[in-house]
Design a protein around this motif. Sequence first.
Motif, short mmCIF file in Angstrom:
data_model
loop_
_atom_site.label_atom_id
_atom_site.label_comp_id
_atom_site.label_asym_id
_atom_site.label_seq_id
_atom_site.Cartn_x
_atom_site.Cartn_y
_atom_site.Cartn_z
N ILE A 184 33.00 29.58 32.19
CA ILE A 184 32.55 30.92 32.51
C ILE A 184 32.91 31.17 33.96
O ILE A 184 32.75 30.29 34.81
CB ILE A 184 31.03 31.10 32.25
CG1 ILE A 184 30.63 32.56 32.50
CG2 ILE A 184 30.20 30.13 33.09
CD1 ILE A 184 29.22 32.89 32.03
N GLY A 185 33.46 32.35 34.23
CA GLY A 185 33.93 32.59 35.58
C GLY A 185 34.04 34.05 35.92
O GLY A 185 33.68 34.94 35.12
N PHE A 186 34.57 34.30 37.12
CA PHE A 186 34.77 35.65 37.62
C PHE A 186 36.18 35.73 38.20
O PHE A 186 36.63 34.81 38.89
CB PHE A 186 33.75 36.00 38.71
CG PHE A 186 33.94 37.36 39.33
CD1 PHE A 186 33.40 38.49 38.73
CD2 PHE A 186 34.69 37.52 40.49
CE1 PHE A 186 33.59 39.75 39.29
CE2 PHE A 186 34.88 38.77 41.06
CZ PHE A 186 34.33 39.89 40.45
N ARG A 187 36.86 36.86 37.95
CA ARG A 187 38.20 37.04 38.47
C ARG A 187 38.35 38.44 39.05
O ARG A 187 37.88 39.41 38.47
CB ARG A 187 39.24 36.86 37.37
CG ARG A 187 40.68 36.83 37.90
CD ARG A 187 41.68 36.75 36.78
NE ARG A 187 43.02 36.48 37.28
CZ ARG A 187 44.13 36.76 36.62
NH1 ARG A 187 44.07 37.33 35.43
NH2 ARG A 187 45.31 36.46 37.14
N HIS A 188 39.01 38.50 40.22
CA HIS A 188 39.35 39.77 40.87
C HIS A 188 40.85 39.78 41.09
O HIS A 188 41.39 38.92 41.77
CB HIS A 188 38.62 39.91 42.21
CG HIS A 188 38.90 41.20 42.93
ND1 HIS A 188 37.96 42.20 43.03
CD2 HIS A 188 40.01 41.65 43.58
CE1 HIS A 188 38.48 43.22 43.72
NE2 HIS A 188 39.73 42.89 44.06
N LEU A 189 41.53 40.77 40.50
CA LEU A 189 42.98 40.89 40.57
C LEU A 189 43.34 42.30 41.03
O LEU A 189 42.94 43.27 40.39
CB LEU A 189 43.59 40.61 39.20
CG LEU A 189 45.11 40.71 39.04
CD1 LEU A 189 45.81 39.66 39.89
CD2 LEU A 189 45.51 40.54 37.58
N GLN A 190 44.07 42.41 42.13
CA GLN A 190 44.35 43.73 42.69
C GLN A 190 45.83 43.85 43.05
O GLN A 190 46.46 42.91 43.54
CB GLN A 190 43.52 43.98 43.95
CG GLN A 190 43.72 45.37 44.54
CD GLN A 190 42.58 45.81 45.44
OE1 GLN A 190 41.59 45.10 45.56
NE2 GLN A 190 42.69 46.97 46.05
N THR A 191 46.39 45.04 42.80
CA THR A 191 47.76 45.33 43.17
C THR A 191 47.84 46.72 43.78
O THR A 191 47.12 47.64 43.37
CB THR A 191 48.70 45.24 41.96
OG1 THR A 191 50.05 45.53 42.36
CG2 THR A 191 48.29 46.20 40.86
N ASN A 192 48.70 46.87 44.77
CA ASN A 192 48.98 48.16 45.40
C ASN A 192 50.47 48.44 45.20
O ASN A 192 51.32 47.93 45.93
CB ASN A 192 48.62 48.11 46.88
CG ASN A 192 48.84 49.45 47.56
OD1 ASN A 192 49.22 50.44 46.93
ND2 ASN A 192 48.61 49.51 48.86
N TYR A 193 50.77 49.24 44.17
CA TYR A 193 52.16 49.49 43.76
C TYR A 193 52.48 50.97 43.95
O TYR A 193 51.65 51.84 43.70
CB TYR A 193 52.35 49.10 42.30
CG TYR A 193 53.70 49.46 41.73
CD1 TYR A 193 54.84 48.73 42.07
CD2 TYR A 193 53.84 50.54 40.86
CE1 TYR A 193 56.09 49.07 41.55
CE2 TYR A 193 55.07 50.89 40.34
CZ TYR A 193 56.19 50.15 40.69
OH TYR A 193 57.42 50.50 40.17
N GLU A 194 53.72 51.23 44.37
CA GLU A 194 54.16 52.61 44.60
C GLU A 194 55.60 52.76 44.14
O GLU A 194 56.43 51.87 44.34
CB GLU A 194 54.04 52.94 46.08
CG GLU A 194 54.51 54.34 46.46
CD GLU A 194 54.39 54.61 47.94
OE1 GLU A 194 55.30 55.27 48.50
OE2 GLU A 194 53.39 54.14 48.55
N SER A 195 55.89 53.90 43.50
CA SER A 195 57.27 54.21 43.13
C SER A 195 57.51 55.71 43.27
O SER A 195 56.57 56.51 43.21
CB SER A 195 57.57 53.77 41.70
OG SER A 195 56.89 54.58 40.75
#
Length: 300
Positions: free
Chosen positions: A265-276
């Motif tokens: 059991i766990g926690f995940r934080h995934l973030q991306t800053n994408y631009e086109s």
Amino acid sequence: MKHAGIAMGLVVVLGAGANALAQSIETEVAEGTGEATVGDLSLNIDTGASWNVRATASVWFPSLRGEQTLGGGSRFDIDIIDQPDVQVAPRYELAFRREKWTVLTSGFVFNMDENATATDSFTASGTTVNAGDRVSYDIDYWSADLFLAYRFADMPIDNGNGRGAPPSPFSVPRDGVGLFFDVLGGARVWHLDYQMNQIGGPSLIDQQETWVDPVIGGRMLLDLPHGFGLEVRGDVGGFGVGSDFAWNIGVAFRAELADHIGAEIGFRHLQTNYESGSGADLFEWDIASAGLYGSIVFRF
């Protein structure tokens, strides 16, 4: 939450199947040679060193937070579009380890297909959406990564028998403790298929984006007595190659359920800053996916 029953059912079925499989597989590994027997099938492999395989089936419950720009319009918080607080995202992870080297791959996928009410005004593709207007949206979002990890440090805390730290997680004696550190590098691919329409009005966005980020990071694994353990993993990437910047951190607590089966059991934080694009075609996706997950772990 319409996929929750399917996803949770899948994990339960996989867990039951893995338990039966673990009972039917007998594996003997000697120095330089491995022999595996499944029913009447026998396979001999001259490996020089044994491979350890870990397969994880998870259900992740992320929420989306952040800002976006659609069709060169205004930059607005994704929460303006009233959406479910939690998504359901099936997730996998595979790890193949030999001595100090590990090949890791993981990924997730989810879909959001909803009608919603705008809680504030924003513009997209030349159209103004006012607070209270209704919109429909369909978001298909997935990501997968591939890493090569190297174990640069083993730190025996106490293994209960005076022989030092064992070579891998889940091999600590019942009364022992071991601490391991890995450095890793690789790539993460992202895919986003995004449609949004103003109900009774025009299309606001119909766009597909795929990008690849170089990624570097590390992880720490702590084996505790009686089959318990802790894993902390983090990485950063993008660096303007795909995303402007992306980062990920996860913390998981695990426990052995049987000889070849564990749970996490766990926690995940995934973030991306994408631009086109630019001007009227500018698209920005500065979004974090974060939430709890539960996993069944199969080890061979």
